[in-house]
Design an enzyme around this catalytic site. Structure first.
Site, PDB file in Angstrom:
ATOM      1  N   PHE A   1       0.864  -1.183   0.000  1.00  0.00           N
ATOM      2  CA  PHE A   1       0.000   0.000   0.000  1.00  0.00           C
ATOM      3  C   PHE A   1       0.897   1.229   0.000  1.00  0.00           C
ATOM      4  O   PHE A   1       1.701   1.433   0.912  1.00  0.00           O
ATOM      5  CB  PHE A   1      -0.931   0.035   1.227  1.00  0.00           C
ATOM      6  CG  PHE A   1      -1.937   1.151   1.121  1.00  0.00           C
ATOM      7  CD1 PHE A   1      -3.178   0.931   0.540  1.00  0.00           C
ATOM      8  CD2 PHE A   1      -1.627   2.441   1.539  1.00  0.00           C
ATOM      9  CE1 PHE A   1      -4.099   1.975   0.390  1.00  0.00           C
ATOM     10  CE2 PHE A   1      -2.534   3.488   1.395  1.00  0.00           C
ATOM     11  CZ  PHE A   1      -3.780   3.246   0.823  1.00  0.00           C
TER      12      PHE A   1
ATOM     13  N   ASP B   1       9.595   2.886   1.496  1.00  0.00           N
ATOM     14  CA  ASP B   1       8.397   3.617   1.917  1.00  0.00           C
ATOM     15  C   ASP B   1       8.256   3.441   3.432  1.00  0.00           C
ATOM     16  O   ASP B   1       7.777   2.411   3.919  1.00  0.00           O
ATOM     17  CB  ASP B   1       7.164   3.085   1.186  1.00  0.00           C
ATOM     18  CG  ASP B   1       5.888   3.836   1.597  1.00  0.00           C
ATOM     19  OD1 ASP B   1       5.928   4.527   2.630  1.00  0.00           O
ATOM     20  OD2 ASP B   1       4.866   3.715   0.908  1.00  0.00           O
TER      21      ASP B   1
ATOM     22  N   LYS C   1       2.797  10.884   7.392  1.00  0.00           N
ATOM     23  CA  LYS C   1       2.016  10.538   8.575  1.00  0.00           C
ATOM     24  C   LYS C   1       2.429  11.314   9.817  1.00  0.00           C
ATOM     25  O   LYS C   1       2.090  12.468   9.967  1.00  0.00           O
ATOM     26  CB  LYS C   1       2.066   9.022   8.818  1.00  0.00           C
ATOM     27  CG  LYS C   1       1.327   8.246   7.722  1.00  0.00           C
ATOM     28  CD  LYS C   1       0.778   6.967   8.246  1.00  0.00           C
ATOM     29  CE  LYS C   1       0.209   6.087   7.164  1.00  0.00           C
ATOM     30  NZ  LYS C   1      -1.217   6.255   6.925  1.00  0.00           N
TER      31      LYS C   1
HETATM   32  C1  LIG Z   1       3.189   2.736   3.660  1.00  0.00           C
HETATM   33  C2  LIG Z   1       2.280   3.818   3.179  1.00  0.00           C
HETATM   34  N1  LIG Z   1       2.614   4.540   2.096  1.00  0.00           N
HETATM   35  C3  LIG Z   1       1.831   5.521   1.637  1.00  0.00           C
HETATM   36  C4  LIG Z   1       0.639   5.826   2.245  1.00  0.00           C
HETATM   37  C5  LIG Z   1      -0.216   6.924   1.688  1.00  0.00           C
HETATM   38  O1  LIG Z   1      -0.230   8.010   2.539  1.00  0.00           O
HETATM   39  P1  LIG Z   1      -1.391   9.126   2.388  1.00  0.00           P
HETATM   40  O2  LIG Z   1      -2.660   8.489   2.884  1.00  0.00           O
HETATM   41  O3  LIG Z   1      -0.923  10.258   3.265  1.00  0.00           O
HETATM   42  O4  LIG Z   1      -1.464   9.509   0.973  1.00  0.00           O
HETATM   43  C6  LIG Z   1       0.244   5.112   3.372  1.00  0.00           C
HETATM   44  C7  LIG Z   1      -1.037   5.412   4.024  1.00  0.00           C
HETATM   45  O5  LIG Z   1      -1.588   4.643   4.771  1.00  0.00           O
HETATM   46  C8  LIG Z   1       1.079   4.072   3.854  1.00  0.00           C
HETATM   47  O6  LIG Z   1       0.760   3.364   4.917  1.00  0.00           O
END
Ligand SMILES: Cc1ncc(COP(=O)(O)O)c(C=O)c1O
Length: 462
Positions: A150, A235, A264
């Site tokens: 994700f 990520d 986050k």
């Molecule tokens: C690992 C990871 N990358 C990217 C995102 C995307 O972040 P955003 O919701 O701020 O776009 C999330 C969101 O849950 C995430 O957990």
């Protein structure tokens, strides 16, 4: 004249579900009502939420991980108030931000092998930026991502989303994106060997299902990327900033990614913010001439509120020793849940690092339980976890959820400020609810029957 926002909240908060059903996402309201999560919280402080009757709830979701510091942390709030009370020259655009410079300097102290920072407004924007940077730096098009990954929901991030349900119905996605199974080095090397891959993007610990990398996976994956000229993008949007007991989860495996993505909890949950930490040569390939100085960017990125919140967040992580707290209490919870696997046959596996923990449930052995489990699974795969999270909220005032669609894992992603007392609350509550789930017939399985019936009724009524 000024807007009395507190009175407005007090006057209208009881209408929140009606307002959302009418003007926003009605399906979300239906979900909340179906599982009884329409609690109408009134207040949030630290790791706790409070309802209309002043009852206290322990929040183990932390807003999908943004409230590592807990809600409304006074240091972050104070920094934000000071920015609002100042006359800082915010977002001049044809100038550069002092606060952004200092935040970049401080972030890079934690990741000294990287040299540049690009600020964004969200997680998905950090991901999008890294995809563009990887393509620009390598001159290649391909992006490798992991199944079940994700990375966000805008088009680039969606193109590397490892979960079909998010992709369905949105038309064609970014070309050149190829999935490989997580933890599979053979598949990774096969894909990299084409030498067309700009970047391999990976969550060190996958948020969906809290899937751990095998011991040598990340290190070997990085070596393979080096061998084939592909950039390694970590990520750390969910795992970063102390969540796993280290500043970056990658540190547990001693690896140095080419790009690190953050978001986050970087602003303590107050202001949207994100960051890409990268090697200088990559950055320089994107911003390579004066006429390309604004070739990638976003209007609100580097705004003073976000930068101040980021600086305050880093101060709090240090002054309250939050990484150490995450490490210690995470180990405590992992040990406590680990013991439950021996005691309760429905608990299949417990895994995680720091305060990112997954408790996976699985088919039981005993006949009576197995029959109930199979019935539920046939009706709706993954529904079993709702039989745990609903009583956790209703009877024990613990807010938690399932780690992804059709998943049998409940995720603990608590604020890093939780205490030993909170851990005792978590351990006792889960123990009681999980023990109850082993009683057939019993309240938990009756709840399962009700949920199946409700879902069927909802489907019938469209
Ligand atoms: C690992 C990871 N990358 C990217 C995102 C995307 O972040 P955003 O919701 O701020 O776009 C999330 C969101 O849950 C995430 O957990």
């Amino acid at each position: 004249m000024s807007l009395d926002i507190e009175s407005l909240f007090a006057q209208r908060e009881a209408e929140r579900y009606a307002l959302h059903a009418r003007y926003l996402n009605e399906q979300m309201v239906r979900v909340l009502r179906t599982i009884g999560f329409d609690q109408a919280y009134q207040r949030g402080k630290g790791q706790y939420l409070y309802d209309r009757n002043g009852r206290k709830y322990l929040d183990l979701l932390s807003g999908w991980g943004v409230f590592a510091l807990g809600r409304n942390h006074p240091v972050v709030r104070d920094a934000l108030k000071k920015v609002l009370d100042s006359d800082f020259p915010n977002l001049v655009q044809m100038d550069v931000s002092a606060l952004a410079g200092v935040l970049a300097e401080r972030l890079l102290r934690y990741v000294p092998h990287l040299e540049k920072v690009f600020f964004t407004n969200s997680g998905t924007e950090s991901v999008e930026s890294s995809l563009k940077f990887a393509r620009a730096a390598t001159g290649r098009d391909g992006i490798l991502y992991c199944s079940h990954a994700f990375h966000g929901l805008t088009y680039g991030s969606l193109s590397i989303n490892g979960d079909q349900i998010f992709r369905e119905g949105f038309g064609s996605l970014l070309p050149g994106c190829v999935a490989v199974p997580f933890n599979d080095l053979v598949a990774l090397e096969r894909a990299l060997a084409s030498r067309t891959i700009a970047g391999f993007i990976v969550e060190p610990i996958q948020g969906k299902g809290v899937t751990m990398p095998s011991d040598d996976y990340l290190r070997s994956a990085l070596e393979l990327c080096r061998k084939y000229g592909t950039l390694f993008i970590a990520d750390e949007i969910q795992t970063g900033l102390g969540r796993t007991g280290r500043f970056l989860a990658c540190e547990h495996w001693g690896i140095e990614p080419d790009m690190v993505l953050l978001s986050k909890s970087l602003s303590g949950g107050h202001v949207p913010v994100g960051a890409v930490l990268t090697r200088k040569w990559i950055f320089d390939k994107v911003f390579d001439r004066m006429d390309r100085a604004v070739v990638h960017g976003s209007t609100f990125a580097k705004n003073d509120l976000a930068m101040a919140a980021g600086l305050a967040t880093l101060e709090v992580i240090e002054s309250e020793r939050l990484m150490q707290n995450a490490e210690r209490l995470g180990a405590r919870l992992l040990a406590a849940f680990g013991q439950m696997t021996g005691r309760h046959e429905l608990v299949k596996e417990v895994r995680g690092k720091g305060l990112m923990i997954g408790i996976e449930f699985g088919a039981p052995r005993s006949l009576k339980l197995k029959a109930s489990w199979n019935l539920l699974e046939t009706a709706n795969s993954g529904l079993f976890c709702q039989l745990i999270v609903i009583p956790l909220l209703k009877e024990h005032r613990i807010l938690t959820q399932v780690a992804g669609h059709g998943n049998h894992t409940i995720k603990i992603l608590s604020p890093l400020v939780i205490t030993d007392e909170d851990c005792a609350w978590i351990e006792q509550s889960f123990e009681t609810v999980i023990a109850d789930a082993h009683r057939v017939p019993g309240a938990i399985w009756s709840l399962g029957k009700t949920l199946i019936e409700n879902a069927a009724r909802a489907r019938a009524s469209g």
